[in-house]
Design an enzyme around this catalytic site. Structure first.
Site, PDB file in Angstrom:
ATOM      1  N   ILE A  22      32.729  37.577  30.698  1.00  0.00           N
ATOM      2  CA  ILE A  22      32.106  38.685  31.416  1.00  0.00           C
ATOM      3  C   ILE A  22      32.915  39.059  32.646  1.00  0.00           C
ATOM      4  O   ILE A  22      33.676  38.259  33.183  1.00  0.00           O
ATOM      5  CB  ILE A  22      30.670  38.335  31.855  1.00  0.00           C
ATOM      6  CG1 ILE A  22      30.684  37.108  32.781  1.00  0.00           C
ATOM      7  CG2 ILE A  22      29.762  38.114  30.678  1.00  0.00           C
ATOM      8  CD1 ILE A  22      29.355  36.826  33.416  1.00  0.00           C
TER       9      ILE A  22
ATOM     10  N   GLY B 295      31.990  40.930  36.394  1.00  0.00           N
ATOM     11  CA  GLY B 295      30.805  41.250  37.178  1.00  0.00           C
ATOM     12  C   GLY B 295      30.748  42.657  37.713  1.00  0.00           C
ATOM     13  O   GLY B 295      30.425  42.858  38.884  1.00  0.00           O
TER      14      GLY B 295
ATOM     15  N   GLU C 253      31.596  34.300  40.915  1.00  0.00           N
ATOM     16  CA  GLU C 253      30.151  34.183  40.732  1.00  0.00           C
ATOM     17  C   GLU C 253      29.658  34.837  39.457  1.00  0.00           C
ATOM     18  O   GLU C 253      28.699  34.370  38.827  1.00  0.00           O
ATOM     19  CB  GLU C 253      29.404  34.756  41.944  1.00  0.00           C
ATOM     20  CG  GLU C 253      29.347  36.264  42.049  1.00  0.00           C
ATOM     21  CD  GLU C 253      30.679  36.881  42.410  1.00  0.00           C
ATOM     22  OE1 GLU C 253      30.933  38.013  41.970  1.00  0.00           O
ATOM     23  OE2 GLU C 253      31.468  36.242  43.131  1.00  0.00           O
ATOM     24  N   ASP C 254      30.301  35.922  39.023  1.00  0.00           N
ATOM     25  CA  ASP C 254      29.850  36.589  37.806  1.00  0.00           C
ATOM     26  C   ASP C 254      29.972  35.665  36.599  1.00  0.00           C
ATOM     27  O   ASP C 254      29.045  35.537  35.792  1.00  0.00           O
ATOM     28  CB  ASP C 254      30.617  37.896  37.585  1.00  0.00           C
ATOM     29  CG  ASP C 254      32.123  37.716  37.696  1.00  0.00           C
ATOM     30  OD1 ASP C 254      32.576  36.597  38.011  1.00  0.00           O
ATOM     31  OD2 ASP C 254      32.853  38.690  37.467  1.00  0.00           O
ATOM     32  N   HIS C 255      31.120  35.008  36.490  1.00  0.00           N
ATOM     33  CA  HIS C 255      31.305  34.092  35.357  1.00  0.00           C
ATOM     34  C   HIS C 255      30.400  32.878  35.486  1.00  0.00           C
ATOM     35  O   HIS C 255      29.843  32.417  34.468  1.00  0.00           O
ATOM     36  CB  HIS C 255      32.757  33.631  35.264  1.00  0.00           C
ATOM     37  CG  HIS C 255      32.986  32.664  34.136  1.00  0.00           C
ATOM     38  ND1 HIS C 255      33.218  33.071  32.839  1.00  0.00           N
ATOM     39  CD2 HIS C 255      32.968  31.297  34.101  1.00  0.00           C
ATOM     40  CE1 HIS C 255      33.346  31.998  32.057  1.00  0.00           C
ATOM     41  NE2 HIS C 255      33.191  30.921  32.797  1.00  0.00           N
TER      42      HIS C 255
END
Length: 547
Positions: free
Chosen positions: A277, A279, A321-323
């Protein structure tokens, strides 16, 4: 001599297997792109449900600096076809001095009929003032920015959306459809824990004139994508060298996101073997994030991870942070929910302007170093998926494995190897050209009066088309830089510059702000302050609202 021949043959088989896997993955990704981005997706189901069945969505948009097309990007959430009484829109800035703050205020004035407000991190009582403390959260500036908006979210569905991306009018509905499993036939599919979009970069600096007059973007020095002074236009030099150096980074980023990244992003999310992904535009449930960050309800949290705050604040100690959010949801047991779902056909479009080549290199280095300890194995082999390296592996195999020589008559010579390499690189380039043109044609984009020029597609009156001569220069530049950037990022350092601050990425995936208190001291402060003062992500001592 026999030993050398055997070694070459073994390496040839290894290269053949690796190259075949990469080609299959790229084939899957390319097929998916042509299948889903050739026409506008079907209308979403969720906006037309009975009013009491439409899920409420809280959109959270962190902002910093005057990003390219900032007003248009932020305004796109106000133009969604989703029922406005089912949307809550929260903007977040670090301080009122941020150049994005006046733009947000104008947006709020222009859309007074929405449930929308702005949160200022410097006024968050959980981080500042008598009852707050800066060490309640880790150093990640994006999470610190988002924290209060998350704590005060309405409803269960959270849609974090970067300030520098634009989304089409039906995206909210299709994201909710995917997350909740709504189908056009009235049936329900298996819902997902986490859904997201394919990101696409569009460089808005014109290459056809010395001054970009159409779609001009004003940037501030605090912009995280690079740029010029906020009071001036983006100047494009008449010199090819100067123009390429000053603005070529935007073309390189545009190329990367529409070729290599898009193909692998699509393929990995099709196969679903691991979380993959970015973010830019993600959607998940607050209840799920609160659950998976609570060690009492999630047994996979152990050690330091079990002592971090709950909810979104849990991720304030991590850079990528997204991962990490996606990975934790992926690994956590939530019965009845599929892991991740890519919303095919919709694009999270990021306009870009004024990015120099050094800025592009720094951006890629930051991305790789942030991911290095998060997905170490994938990062270590990432250089092998690039065209120049992968084609070399395959060419080495074709000229080393006896079967190709005995059956196809391919000479086992260096000259044959380089001929195969050049042929492979050319074929790879042609596939990339086709994928790039498909994504930038904008055929899957719904157009209306609110669609800015950078989002209309090169084939539908939007961004200028990339002539082949210009396109090939950007493609070669990106491919040639890929291996040096990877080497520098992976082996020659651990620090990154992000949003005006320097951080060091540790082997446990946590980050330490450089020049802040020693890592053990700052981490311990977070563990002590975070635990006991947060209940499911909401401060137990301060719940007041600051507009």
């Amino acid at each position: 001599m026999a030993m050398v021949s055997t070694i070459f043959e073994v390496l040839g088989y290894v290269g053949l297997v690796w190259g075949a896997v990469v080609l299959v993955v790229q084939g899957i990704g390319s097929y998916k792109i042509f299948r889903y981005y050739s026409s506008v997706p079907a209308q979403p189901v969720s906006p037309s449900l009975p009013k009491d069945e439409v899920p409420h969505v809280t959109i959270i948009r962190p902002a910093k600096g005057l990003e390219p097309g900032l007003y248009e990007c932020l305004a796109s959430v106000f133009h969604q076809s989703y029922p406005k009484d089912k949307l809550t829109i929260y903007f977040c800035v670090s301080s009122k001095e941020d150049a994005a703050y006046p733009v947000i205020l104008k947006l709020l004035d222009d859309h007074t009929d929405f449930d929308a407000k702005v949160f200022v991190e410097a006024e968050d009582p959980y981080l500042h003032g008598d009852s707050g403390h800066a060490d309640n959260l880790g150093p990640n500036p994006k999470i610190r920015n988002l924290s209060r908006a998350y704590r005060e979210a309405k409803g269960d569905i959270i849609w974090p959306l970067d300030c520098n991306v634009w989304v089409a009018r039906d995206v909210a509905g299709r994201m909710v459809d995917k997350l909740c499993g709504y189908r056009p036939d009235g049936q329900r599919a298996k819902p997902f824990k986490f859904v997201h979009q394919l990101p696409l970069v569009v460089d808005t600096v014109s290459s056809m004139s010395s001054l970009n007059s159409e779609g001009q973007t004003l940037l501030s020095g605090s912009s995280i994508t690079g740029g010029s002074d906020a009071e001036s236009n983006v100047y494009v030099s008449s010199s090819l060298h100067s123009r390429s150096w000053a603005h070529g980074g935007g073309r390189l980023e545009e190329m990367f996101m529409a070729t290599t990244h898009a193909k692998f992003y699509g393929a990995i999310n099709t196969v679903g073997i691991a979380p993959c992904i970015v973010g830019k535009s993600n959607m998940f449930r607050k209840s799920h994030l609160d659950q998976v960050t609570d060690p009492a309800r999630n047994p996979i949290l152990t050690g330091k991870a079990a002592a971090l705050p709950k909810g979104l604040d849990y991720f304030s100690m991590f850079m990528c942070e997204d991962h990490v959010i996606g990975d934790l949801l992926w690994r956590s047991d939530l019965p009845g929910y599929a892991n991740h779902g890519l919303v095919w056909g919709d694009l999270a479009i990021q306009p870009m302007a004024g990015m120099s080549i050094p800025a592009y290199v720094s951006r890629r280095v930051r991305w790789l170093r942030a991911r290095k300890w998060t997905v170490l194995s994938a990062t270590l082999v990432e250089h092998g998926v690039e065209s120049l390296v992968c084609c070399f592996y395959l060419s080495f195999s074709l000229t080393s494995v006896p079967w190709f020589h005995e059956t196809l008559g391919i000479p086992q010579t260096w000259r044959a190897l380089w001929f195969c390499w050049v042929t492979g690189v050319v074929l790879w380039m042609l596939v990339d050209r086709a994928v790039f043109k498909k994504l930038h044609a904008g055929q899957s984009m719904y157009l209306d009066e609110h669609t800015p020029s950078f989002a209309r597609g090169a084939g539908r009156g939007g961004a200028e088309k990339r002539p082949f001569g210009e396109w090939i220069l950007a493609w070669l530049g990106r491919e040639v830089l890929a291996l040096p950037i990877w080497t520098w990022a992976v082996f020659l350092g651990t620090s990154v510059n992000w949003r005006g601050k320097r951080f060091r990425v540790r082997s446990d995936m946590m980050v330490v702000a450089v020049d802040d208190p020693p890592e053990d001291e700052s981490t311990e402060a977070l563990l002590q302050n975070g635990r006991g003062s947060i209940d499911n992500g909401v401060s137990t001592t301060t719940r007041g609202k600051v507009d």
